[in-house]
Enzyme design. Structure first.
Site, mmCIF file in Angstrom:
data_model
loop_
_atom_site.group_PDB
_atom_site.id
_atom_site.type_symbol
_atom_site.label_atom_id
_atom_site.label_comp_id
_atom_site.label_asym_id
_atom_site.label_seq_id
_atom_site.Cartn_x
_atom_site.Cartn_y
_atom_site.Cartn_z
ATOM 1 N N ARG A 111 4.300 37.168 25.483
ATOM 2 C CA ARG A 111 3.709 38.446 25.922
ATOM 3 C C ARG A 111 4.817 39.492 25.946
ATOM 4 O O ARG A 111 5.794 39.330 26.685
ATOM 5 C CB ARG A 111 3.066 38.286 27.303
ATOM 6 C CG ARG A 111 2.675 39.617 27.925
ATOM 7 C CD ARG A 111 1.784 39.474 29.127
ATOM 8 N NE ARG A 111 0.433 39.109 28.738
ATOM 9 C CZ ARG A 111 -0.620 39.181 29.555
ATOM 10 N NH1 ARG A 111 -0.468 39.612 30.789
ATOM 11 N NH2 ARG A 111 -1.815 38.820 29.135
ATOM 12 N N HIS A 138 -4.356 41.803 21.559
ATOM 13 C CA HIS A 138 -4.496 40.719 22.538
ATOM 14 C C HIS A 138 -5.469 39.668 21.972
ATOM 15 O O HIS A 138 -6.559 39.470 22.493
ATOM 16 C CB HIS A 138 -5.007 41.295 23.857
ATOM 17 C CG HIS A 138 -4.856 40.377 25.042
ATOM 18 N ND1 HIS A 138 -4.232 39.148 24.968
ATOM 19 C CD2 HIS A 138 -5.249 40.519 26.335
ATOM 20 C CE1 HIS A 138 -4.254 38.574 26.156
ATOM 21 N NE2 HIS A 138 -4.864 39.380 27.003
ATOM 22 N N GLN A 141 -7.284 36.879 24.191
ATOM 23 C CA GLN A 141 -8.394 37.387 24.994
ATOM 24 C C GLN A 141 -9.687 37.382 24.181
ATOM 25 O O GLN A 141 -10.752 36.982 24.669
ATOM 26 C CB GLN A 141 -8.061 38.827 25.434
ATOM 27 C CG GLN A 141 -9.156 39.515 26.218
ATOM 28 C CD GLN A 141 -9.378 38.874 27.568
ATOM 29 O OE1 GLN A 141 -8.446 38.650 28.312
ATOM 30 N NE2 GLN A 141 -10.629 38.559 27.903
ATOM 31 N N ASP A 235 -11.706 47.988 29.978
ATOM 32 C CA ASP A 235 -10.348 47.567 30.339
ATOM 33 C C ASP A 235 -9.727 48.737 31.111
ATOM 34 O O ASP A 235 -10.260 49.860 31.082
ATOM 35 C CB ASP A 235 -9.563 47.273 29.042
ATOM 36 C CG ASP A 235 -8.161 46.727 29.286
ATOM 37 O OD1 ASP A 235 -7.852 46.366 30.436
ATOM 38 O OD2 ASP A 235 -7.373 46.674 28.321
ATOM 39 N N CYS A 275 -11.773 42.353 30.503
ATOM 40 C CA CYS A 275 -10.731 41.331 30.310
ATOM 41 C C CYS A 275 -9.999 41.016 31.612
ATOM 42 O O CYS A 275 -9.391 39.966 31.726
ATOM 43 C CB CYS A 275 -9.758 41.775 29.233
ATOM 44 S SG CYS A 275 -8.979 43.369 29.590
ATOM 45 N N ARG A 303 -11.080 31.841 28.881
ATOM 46 C CA ARG A 303 -9.720 31.934 28.349
ATOM 47 C C ARG A 303 -9.116 30.529 28.247
ATOM 48 O O ARG A 303 -8.431 30.208 27.289
ATOM 49 C CB ARG A 303 -8.842 32.808 29.265
ATOM 50 C CG ARG A 303 -9.149 34.289 29.250
ATOM 51 C CD ARG A 303 -8.808 34.939 27.925
ATOM 52 N NE ARG A 303 -7.433 34.737 27.523
ATOM 53 C CZ ARG A 303 -6.393 35.462 27.926
ATOM 54 N NH1 ARG A 303 -6.588 36.492 28.733
ATOM 55 N NH2 ARG A 303 -5.161 35.207 27.497
HETATM 56 N N1 NVA Z 1 -4.791 46.657 28.207
HETATM 57 C C1 NVA Z 1 -4.301 45.836 29.289
HETATM 58 C C2 NVA Z 1 -4.823 44.452 29.145
HETATM 59 C C3 NVA Z 1 -4.451 43.519 30.253
HETATM 60 C C4 NVA Z 1 -4.955 42.126 30.021
HETATM 61 C C5 NVA Z 1 -2.787 45.862 29.307
HETATM 62 O O1 NVA Z 1 -2.173 45.795 28.241
HETATM 63 O O2 NVA Z 1 -2.217 45.969 30.394
HETATM 64 N N1 CP Z 2 -6.803 39.322 30.619
HETATM 65 C C1 CP Z 2 -5.530 38.959 30.723
HETATM 66 O O1 CP Z 2 -4.818 38.758 29.735
HETATM 67 O O2 CP Z 2 -5.114 38.790 31.995
HETATM 68 P P1 CP Z 2 -3.609 38.581 32.466
HETATM 69 O O3 CP Z 2 -2.878 39.865 32.181
HETATM 70 O O4 CP Z 2 -3.698 38.289 33.924
HETATM 71 O O5 CP Z 2 -3.010 37.457 31.693
#
Ligand code: NVA
Ligand code: CP
Length: 316
Positions: A111, A138, A141, A235, A275, A303
């Site tokens: 990540r 992502h 997801q 989101d 999400c 997930r």
């Molecule tokens: N768009 C959000 C998704 C979190 C799962 C982010 O990148 O923070």
């Molecule tokens: N939806 C998602 O990826 O959640 P986290 O950021 O908690 O991993």
């Protein structure tokens, strides 16, 4: 030993676009199969002695826990490497990290802030690299999301999915998945926060390549975007890394929310997805949490199953 009869061994998951529609669906079907077996108490220990490395530059609940539990349930293990441990690209080069980790673990889930880091890791890694969220996509997801939609709606093709809000990483991956799986995708966003034109072009090119007939459309009028939708998905307005823009975004995104009012223009049985994490009262109304149309918690659970499906495909 479970034999799912299909393998994508060694494949990188940098993007939804790394998967043909058939490969994408194989992941979903494998996830569904593993979920069904888990519910009957059968645990498929296909990864005994195998390890997943998990590199995180940002916080996580769902991604870190679901991958960790997925590896445990499949008989293997996972190692969490947080922001202070690896310091990707700063403490040492991405090339060195990729080469060294490849000698220890059987796959690397990562990540990151910048998507280029995933491309670079994949370039040098000798084991599969999985994008656990970047600023651009992502994909993990979306595997879970498509599993959830398939379970609830019984099909994917021809459904209309409306994304509410920011043209962000989740929206990009959803648009790519919709285009290759035959869903029609709309997004309702404020001016300045739309999907990038090149993302729409890529998605439309995919719809053409795979002859899915999917539409991908951008709107500023949210109700136009959501009209007759089968699924509404949202989101946060400010993603991780955009904290400094939070206040400005709260002003610009006002009204881009899933609430009872928006659901008046969707299909009556429209499904609500998010999400998570959620900011209730911003992109989703608090009363949506317990609305019978919400599939947000099963979506989060999926997930885990989707991760298992993906790992079973790329690590075997
Ligand atoms: N768009 C959000 C998704 C979190 C799962 C982010 O990148 O923070
Ligand atoms: N939806 C998602 O990826 O959640 P986290 O950021 O908690 O991993």
């Amino acid at each position: 030993m479970a034999n799912f009869g299909y393998s994508l061994k060694g494949k990188h998951t940098r993007s939804v676009r790394d998967f043909t529609p058939e490969e994408f669906m194989r992941v979903i079907y494998t996830a569904r199969e593993l979920k069904a077996r888990q519910l009957t108490g059968e645990h498929c220990k296909i990864f005994e002695g195998r390890t997943l490395g998990m590199v995180f530059q940002k916080p996580s609940l769902r991604t870190v826990v679901s991958f960790q539990v997925a590896m445990n349930q499949l008989g293997g293990s996972a190692i969490y490497l947080g922001p202070d441990q690896i310091n990707l690209g700063e403490r040492e080069t991405v090339e060195d990290v990729a080469n060294v980790l490849s000698g220890y673990v059987d796959a690397i889930m990562v990540r990151v802030f910048g998507h280029h880091l995933i491309e670079e890791l994949a370039k040098y890694s000798r084991v599969p690299v999985i994008n656990g969220l970047s600023d651009f996509e992502h994909p993990c997801q979306i595997f879970g999301d498509m599993l959830t939609i398939l379970e609830r709606k019984g099909r994917l093709q021809g459904l209309k999915l409306c994304f509410v809000g920011d043209g962000n990483n989740v929206a990009n991956s959803l648009a790519f998945a919709a285009a290759r799986l035959g869903l029609n995708f709309t997004i309702g966003s404020p001016v300045g926060y739309e999907l990038k034109p090149e993302v729409i072009q890529m998605a439309l090119a995919d719809a053409k390549t795979f002859c899915t007939g999917s539409k991908v459309e951008q709107f500023h009028d949210l109700k136009e975007a959501a009209r007759d939708a089968d699924i509404v998905y949202t989101d946060v307005w400010a993603s991780m890394g955009q904290e400094a823009e939070k206040v400005e975004r709260q002003k610009k995104f006002k009204g881009y929310i899933i609430d009872q009012e928006l659901l008046k223009v969707t299909k009556p049985d429209a499904m609500i997805l998010h999400c998570l994490p959620a900011h209730y009262g911003e992109e989703i109304a608090a009363d949506m949490q317990l609305d019978p149309r919400s599939a947000v918690y099963p979506q989060a659970e999926n997930r885990l199953h989707a991760q298992k499906g993906l790992l079973a495909m790329v690590m075997r």
